[in-house]
Write an enzyme that holds these catalytic residues in place. Structure first.
Site, PDB file in Angstrom:
ATOM      1  N   GLY A 183       0.711  -1.246  -0.004  1.00 52.33           N
ATOM      2  CA  GLY A 183      -0.106   0.111  -0.058  1.00 52.33           C
ATOM      3  C   GLY A 183       0.810   1.208  -0.248  1.00 52.33           C
ATOM      4  O   GLY A 183       2.079   1.223   0.185  1.00 52.33           O
ATOM      5  N   TYR A 184       0.341   2.389  -0.133  1.00 49.67           N
ATOM      6  CA  TYR A 184       1.172   3.786  -0.298  1.00 49.67           C
ATOM      7  C   TYR A 184       0.389   4.617   0.866  1.00 49.67           C
ATOM      8  O   TYR A 184      -0.571   4.960   0.837  1.00 49.67           O
ATOM      9  CB  TYR A 184       0.807   4.041  -1.538  1.00 49.67           C
ATOM     10  CG  TYR A 184       1.496   3.513  -2.569  1.00 49.67           C
ATOM     11  CD1 TYR A 184       2.923   3.762  -3.044  1.00 49.67           C
ATOM     12  CD2 TYR A 184       0.923   2.180  -3.111  1.00 49.67           C
ATOM     13  CE1 TYR A 184       3.649   2.924  -3.826  1.00 49.67           C
ATOM     14  CE2 TYR A 184       1.749   1.627  -4.097  1.00 49.67           C
ATOM     15  CZ  TYR A 184       2.992   1.874  -4.450  1.00 49.67           C
ATOM     16  OH  TYR A 184       3.689   1.257  -5.356  1.00 49.67           O
ATOM     17  N   LEU A 185       1.658   4.940   1.803  1.00 55.66           N
ATOM     18  CA  LEU A 185       1.605   6.198   2.591  1.00 55.66           C
ATOM     19  C   LEU A 185       1.321   7.716   1.736  1.00 55.66           C
ATOM     20  O   LEU A 185       0.357   8.393   2.267  1.00 55.66           O
ATOM     21  CB  LEU A 185       2.397   6.089   3.676  1.00 55.66           C
ATOM     22  CG  LEU A 185       2.511   5.076   4.387  1.00 55.66           C
ATOM     23  CD1 LEU A 185       3.723   5.054   5.362  1.00 55.66           C
ATOM     24  CD2 LEU A 185       1.236   5.201   5.252  1.00 55.66           C
ATOM     25  N   GLU A 237      -3.230   4.826   2.219  1.00 54.76           N
ATOM     26  CA  GLU A 237      -4.291   5.433   1.232  1.00 54.76           C
ATOM     27  C   GLU A 237      -5.101   4.097   0.687  1.00 54.76           C
ATOM     28  O   GLU A 237      -4.596   3.045   0.801  1.00 54.76           O
ATOM     29  CB  GLU A 237      -3.662   6.027   0.001  1.00 54.76           C
ATOM     30  CG  GLU A 237      -2.839   7.367   0.445  1.00 54.76           C
ATOM     31  CD  GLU A 237      -2.255   7.846  -1.017  1.00 54.76           C
ATOM     32  OE1 GLU A 237      -2.291   7.399  -2.049  1.00 54.76           O
ATOM     33  OE2 GLU A 237      -1.430   8.903  -0.842  1.00 54.76           O
TER      34      GLU A 237
END
Length: 156
Positions: free
Chosen positions: A26-28, A80
């Protein structure tokens, strides 16, 4: 701190599916100037920061550190929306190692091969399963596949 130079291709037909490892990420932050990725790869966790790509899309800043897998699991909870789920296969062709990602979930049906190079113009052997080059096409960046998955645009 390093610089990543890689070219990206679609995969057509069959490729060697040996020694695959499951990856959840996932992406911060997914802004192009600084993506911050959290990844669980097998039984290990990683935190990666990538900069914006150069004009061709083949080179960009990359920094990565291994973190405890439990920390990675907790960080995934605050990422996100959207998760990348894939199996990565590593296939040696000539003097180069291709990383082939077979995607699941909303990106099912997408298979991408990447080859890391020491120079953007470095020659490498191209196996028969290597399809169209998509280096620099932002649609194929994992951070974009999270926001606009393959299922939404593959038939357009």
């Amino acid at each position: 701190m390093g610089k990543e130079i890689e070219r990206k291709f679609l995969v057509k037909g069959n490729f060697p599916k040996e020694n695959g490892i499951r990856i959840i990420q996932g992406y911060l932050s997914s802004v192009p100037e600084r993506t911050v990725r959290v990844r669980i790869k097998g039984d290990k966790g990683y935190l990666t920061v990538k900069g914006i790509g150069n004009e061709s899309g083949a080179s960009r800043f990359e920094w990565e550190i291994e973190i405890p897998v439990e920390d990675a699991k907790q960080l995934l909870n605050i990422c996100e929306p959207g998760v990348i789920d894939k199996t990565r296969y590593r296939v040696k062709v000539g003097n180069h190692l291709f990383e082939i990602d077979e995607f699941y979930g909303d990106n099912e049906g997408l298979v991408i091969a990447e080859v890391e190079l020491s120079d953007e113009n470095e020659e490498f052997e191209k196996p028969e399963w290597l399809g169209e080059e998509v280096t620099g096409d932002v649609r194929y960046y994992n951070s974009m596949l999270m926001k606009n998955p393959y299922k939404n645009w593959r038939e357009k």
